[in-house]
Enzyme design. Structure first.
Site, PDB file in Angstrom:
ATOM      1  N   GLU A  36      62.381  36.976  55.734  1.00 17.29           N
ATOM      2  CA  GLU A  36      61.974  35.717  56.664  1.00 17.29           C
ATOM      3  C   GLU A  36      60.737  36.120  57.140  1.00 17.29           C
ATOM      4  O   GLU A  36      60.427  37.204  57.774  1.00 17.29           O
ATOM      5  CB  GLU A  36      63.346  35.756  57.668  1.00 17.29           C
ATOM      6  CG  GLU A  36      63.037  34.502  58.518  1.00 17.29           C
ATOM      7  CD  GLU A  36      63.922  34.413  59.730  1.00 17.29           C
ATOM      8  OE1 GLU A  36      64.931  35.239  59.788  1.00 17.29           O
ATOM      9  OE2 GLU A  36      63.681  33.348  60.648  1.00 17.29           O
ATOM     10  N   ARG A 261      72.092  49.238  54.290  1.00 19.13           N
ATOM     11  CA  ARG A 261      70.896  49.144  55.003  1.00 19.13           C
ATOM     12  C   ARG A 261      70.503  50.624  55.044  1.00 19.13           C
ATOM     13  O   ARG A 261      71.174  51.370  55.092  1.00 19.13           O
ATOM     14  CB  ARG A 261      71.001  48.912  56.252  1.00 19.13           C
ATOM     15  CG  ARG A 261      70.572  47.297  56.684  1.00 19.13           C
ATOM     16  CD  ARG A 261      70.790  47.082  57.973  1.00 19.13           C
ATOM     17  NE  ARG A 261      70.729  45.703  58.035  1.00 19.13           N
ATOM     18  CZ  ARG A 261      69.637  44.659  58.214  1.00 19.13           C
ATOM     19  NH1 ARG A 261      68.614  45.356  58.586  1.00 19.13           N
ATOM     20  NH2 ARG A 261      69.863  43.353  58.202  1.00 19.13           N
ATOM     21  N   LYS A 271      63.145  43.368  63.089  1.00 16.94           N
ATOM     22  CA  LYS A 271      61.854  42.586  63.235  1.00 16.94           C
ATOM     23  C   LYS A 271      62.054  42.247  64.703  1.00 16.94           C
ATOM     24  O   LYS A 271      60.764  41.979  65.266  1.00 16.94           O
ATOM     25  CB  LYS A 271      61.874  41.798  62.403  1.00 16.94           C
ATOM     26  CG  LYS A 271      61.148  41.875  60.980  1.00 16.94           C
ATOM     27  CD  LYS A 271      60.813  40.674  60.217  1.00 16.94           C
ATOM     28  CE  LYS A 271      61.717  40.670  59.015  1.00 16.94           C
ATOM     29  NZ  LYS A 271      62.495  39.309  58.852  1.00 16.94           N
TER      30      LYS A 271
HETATM   31  P1  ATP Z   1      65.162  42.273  60.372  1.00 13.50           P
HETATM   32  O1  ATP Z   1      66.519  42.234  61.487  1.00 13.50           O
HETATM   33  O2  ATP Z   1      64.581  43.675  60.379  1.00 13.50           O
HETATM   34  O3  ATP Z   1      64.565  41.200  60.430  1.00 13.50           O
HETATM   35  P2  ATP Z   1      66.563  41.014  58.071  1.00 13.50           P
HETATM   36  O4  ATP Z   1      67.528  41.539  57.299  1.00 13.50           O
HETATM   37  O5  ATP Z   1      66.768  40.050  58.992  1.00 13.50           O
HETATM   38  O6  ATP Z   1      66.018  42.399  58.815  1.00 13.50           O
HETATM   39  P3  ATP Z   1      64.740  39.855  56.238  1.00 13.50           P
HETATM   40  O7  ATP Z   1      63.671  39.584  56.421  1.00 13.50           O
HETATM   41  O8  ATP Z   1      65.906  38.890  56.422  1.00 13.50           O
HETATM   42  O9  ATP Z   1      65.214  40.698  57.295  1.00 13.50           O
HETATM   43  O10 ATP Z   1      65.223  40.713  55.098  1.00 13.50           O
HETATM   44  C1  ATP Z   1      64.707  40.486  53.838  1.00 13.50           C
HETATM   45  C2  ATP Z   1      65.357  41.487  52.824  1.00 13.50           C
HETATM   46  O11 ATP Z   1      65.355  42.818  53.169  1.00 13.50           O
HETATM   47  C3  ATP Z   1      66.940  41.091  53.036  1.00 13.50           C
HETATM   48  O12 ATP Z   1      67.525  41.047  51.691  1.00 13.50           O
HETATM   49  C4  ATP Z   1      67.673  42.345  53.866  1.00 13.50           C
HETATM   50  O13 ATP Z   1      68.902  42.520  53.391  1.00 13.50           O
HETATM   51  C5  ATP Z   1      66.549  43.280  53.259  1.00 13.50           C
HETATM   52  N1  ATP Z   1      66.604  44.295  54.519  1.00 13.50           N
HETATM   53  C6  ATP Z   1      66.317  44.066  55.781  1.00 13.50           C
HETATM   54  N2  ATP Z   1      66.482  45.295  56.506  1.00 13.50           N
HETATM   55  C7  ATP Z   1      66.791  46.243  55.479  1.00 13.50           C
HETATM   56  C8  ATP Z   1      67.003  47.768  55.704  1.00 13.50           C
HETATM   57  N3  ATP Z   1      67.137  48.413  56.833  1.00 13.50           N
HETATM   58  N4  ATP Z   1      67.615  48.408  54.329  1.00 13.50           N
HETATM   59  C9  ATP Z   1      67.472  47.816  53.318  1.00 13.50           C
HETATM   60  N5  ATP Z   1      67.393  46.365  53.037  1.00 13.50           N
HETATM   61  C10 ATP Z   1      66.963  45.639  54.100  1.00 13.50           C
HETATM   62 MG    MG Z   2      66.574  38.234  59.785  1.00 15.68          MG
END
Ligand code: ATP
Ligand code: MG
Length: 559
Positions: A36, A261, A271
């Site tokens: 995102e 994760r 984020k």
């Molecule tokens: P954040 O809360 O940090 O924004 P998110 O999962 O909401 O994390 P996204 O931008 O939606 O962030 O994530 C893009 C991809 O990266 C998704 O497939 C998510 O599952 C993966 N991802 C995010 N954080 C991790 C992590 N700590 N380890 C492995 N994969 C991750």
């Molecule tokens: Mg997210």
């Protein structure tokens, strides 16, 4: 990236891919990385990037970069650009660049399809009421009074929602599944909400936006994604992911597979929290070298190779764990140990005069750029009568095992010769300000006397030639391993107040000063350093310490 460098650690997802290729279920595999654009990527995202791109490229498949841009209030083109930059820097090339917003039209059509089939309805209750009717793990949910609206009424209301006739929050579109389903995600989840907000790509074209669950699997199906890899918190969403695909004319059947994760200690990794650190100016920006962001790690001096190697070694599984920061630090040490040019720098300078070295003269010593790699050539290290050494390498009254310089003692100057400390000069306050030493010309590197053994070797720079530099030393951003463990305390309370220390007047040898951002060095005996983007432009060089030579934290932990 060369193929030999690829991450080929065996993991359960890789085994699924191998089975699917061998059984003929898929001829080729297609993955996607779906961030995102609501912030910068962090080291956790790199795990997903390495996994998705690594698998596809290992098996001759392809990977799309897809922006999951369904929330216009939080997303921006700047974030999207930063994310693309980070993915490229990590060494990966996407097959196609896609956006969930590319599919808003199709998603709307499919929602209408559900409405026509009596599988979706417009609910006119507010968000709080809907939430209060969800039930719990032990109690079923409560059906909305609007659940029995006719198909005609739902069609009318939903098309008018899309046409912009209603205020934010007036209605939502919900799937009509089962309010008593044991899996709460199946209790009539919301598909669309009304949001009169401009989207960074579609502008004012839409005033209803799809929820994540409604957008994600359908986007996968449109792109022909074969294996949709996501993190464990989506495991409970999988039945919904599958329900949607079964109930629309989906063009393909992606399979969602969850993995754990990646987490690191002494930091936070969402984020949302990272943005909070930036907005409240606890750090200088998303690329502050203390941040676990890709941009921060890059500025700190991490290489893409080290990050790929790190996630390759850690592997992929279904069990959550928190990896020690020291493991990531070892990955960059291992990489830079092999590749970083060596140089000498004095961080806390003490003047040293070679009293038997002719005044006004100087020379250049040819020193190896890398002692274990002749191919890296040699560098010219200037030497003259006045030197800087590390203040900590001299002690007037040292303990027995101190093998550096002491009054009357001998030590080898790295790359040069053996010196003896003849005289200690103090200022009026009694502080040591200068050492007068004599050198042994027979002990120069290359001469027979070079074999003469002394216990210690210290680094130095020639005062007349060294360049003054600013050095930034970093420590853990938080002072506790898990800043989120204590639910009672705001995690910001655990910020480490000493995570940054700045040395204004260090001295570096000329070969180090000549570098720029993206160049890394091993300062002998000290650690790995890289030029900060603040470096250059005629001013004083600024260098970041990427990591020290040894893991001092491991020692601290053992007490
Ligand atoms: P954040 O809360 O940090 O924004 P998110 O999962 O909401 O994390 P996204 O931008 O939606 O962030 O994530 C893009 C991809 O990266 C998704 O497939 C998510 O599952 C993966 N991802 C995010 N954080 C991790 C992590 N700590 N380890 C492995 N994969 C991750
Ligand atoms: Mg997210």
């Amino acid at each position: 990236m060369s193929s030999s460098e690829q991450v080929t650690t065996t993991n359960f997802i890789r085994n699924i891919v191998i089975d699917d290729l061998e059984s003929g279920k898929h001829e080729t595999i297609v993955t996607r990385f779906p961030p995102e654009p609501n912030g910068h990527l962090h080291i956790g995202h790199a795990k997903s990037i390495c996994l998705n791109f690594g698998l596809a490229s290992e098996f001759g498949g392809r990977t799309n970069l897809r922006f999951d841009d369904t929330n216009p209030l939080k997303e921006s083109e700047d974030y999207a650009q930063a994310i693309m930059n980070d993915v490229r820097w990590l060494g990966f090339k996407w097959h196609e660049l896609r956006h969930a917003s590319d599919y808003f039209g199709q998603l709307y059509e499919w929602a209408l399809h559900l409405v026509e089939n009596g599988q979706a309805y417009v609910d006119s209750q507010d968000a709080d009421t809907i939430r209060s009717q969800r039930g719990s793990l032990t109690e079923p949910g409560q059906e909305s009074p609007y659940r029995t609206r006719s198909i005609e009424e739902n069609r009318d209301l939903f098309t008018r929602m899309q046409a912009g006739e209603f205020e934010n929050g007036a209605h939502v579109l919900r799937a009509k599944i089962d309010m008593a389903a044991p899996n709460i995600n199946l209790r009539d989840p919301v598909l669309y909400r009304i949001l009169h907000a401009a989207h960074h790509r579609t502008g004012d074209e839409w005033c209803i936006y799809p929820m994540y669950d409604w957008a994600h699997g359908q986007s996968d199906a449109i792109e022909g994604i074969t294996h949709s890899l996501c993190t464990l918190e989506f495991e409970d969403h999988r039945p919904l992911y599958e329900w949607f695909l079964e109930n629309i004319p989906a063009p393909s059947s992606p399979r969602q597979i969850e993995f754990a994760r990646g987490n690191l200690d002494y930091t936070v990794m969402s984020k949302r929290r990272l943005k909070q650190l930036v907005d409240a100016e606890h750090v200088s920006g998303w690329d502050d070298p203390r941040m676990p962001t890709i941009a921060g790690l890059r500025r700190r001096g991490y290489t893409p190779q080290s990050i790929r190697a790190f996630w390759g070694e850690m592997g992929v599984s279904k069990s959550e764990s928190i990896i020690e920061m020291g493991v990531l630090e070892n990955a960059i040490r291992n990489d830079l140990n092999e590749r970083a040019p060596r140089g000498m720098a004095v961080l806390e300078p003490l003047k040293l005069i070679l009293s038997n070295y002719p005044e006004g003269e100087s020379e250049f010593i040819e020193a190896a750029v890398h002692p274990q790699n002749e191919a890296m050539g040699s560098r010219r290290v200037p030497l003259s009568r006045e030197l800087w050494i590390e203040r900590g390498d001299f002690m007037e009254d040292p303990p027995r095992k101190f093998f550096r310089l002491k009054p009357g003692g001998e030590v080898r100057l790295r790359n040069a010769f053996i010196i003896r400390c003849d005289e200690v000069i103090r200022d009026d306050a009694g502080d040591v300000i200068e050492l007068h030493c004599s050198f042994d010309p027979e002990s120069r590197s290359g001469l027979p006397g070079a074999k003469r053994k002394v216990k210690g070797t210290i680094h130095w720079v020639s005062a007349a030639h060294a360049v003054k530099a600013e050095i930034r030393l970093y420590d853990r951003l938080f002072s506790v391993a898990n800043p989120l463990a204590d639910k009672e305390t705001d995690y910001l309370e655990f910020l480490n107040p000493d995570s940054l220390s700045v040395i204004e007047d260090a001295w570096v040898e000329p070969s180090i000063a000549e570098g720029g951002p993206g160049d890394y060095f091993q300062f002998e005996r000290q650690g790995y350093f890289t030029h900060d983007p603040d470096s250059g432009s005629g001013g004083k060089p600024v260098l970041n310490r990427t990591v020290s030579l040894r893991d001092t934290w491991a020692k601290l932990r053992k007490g």
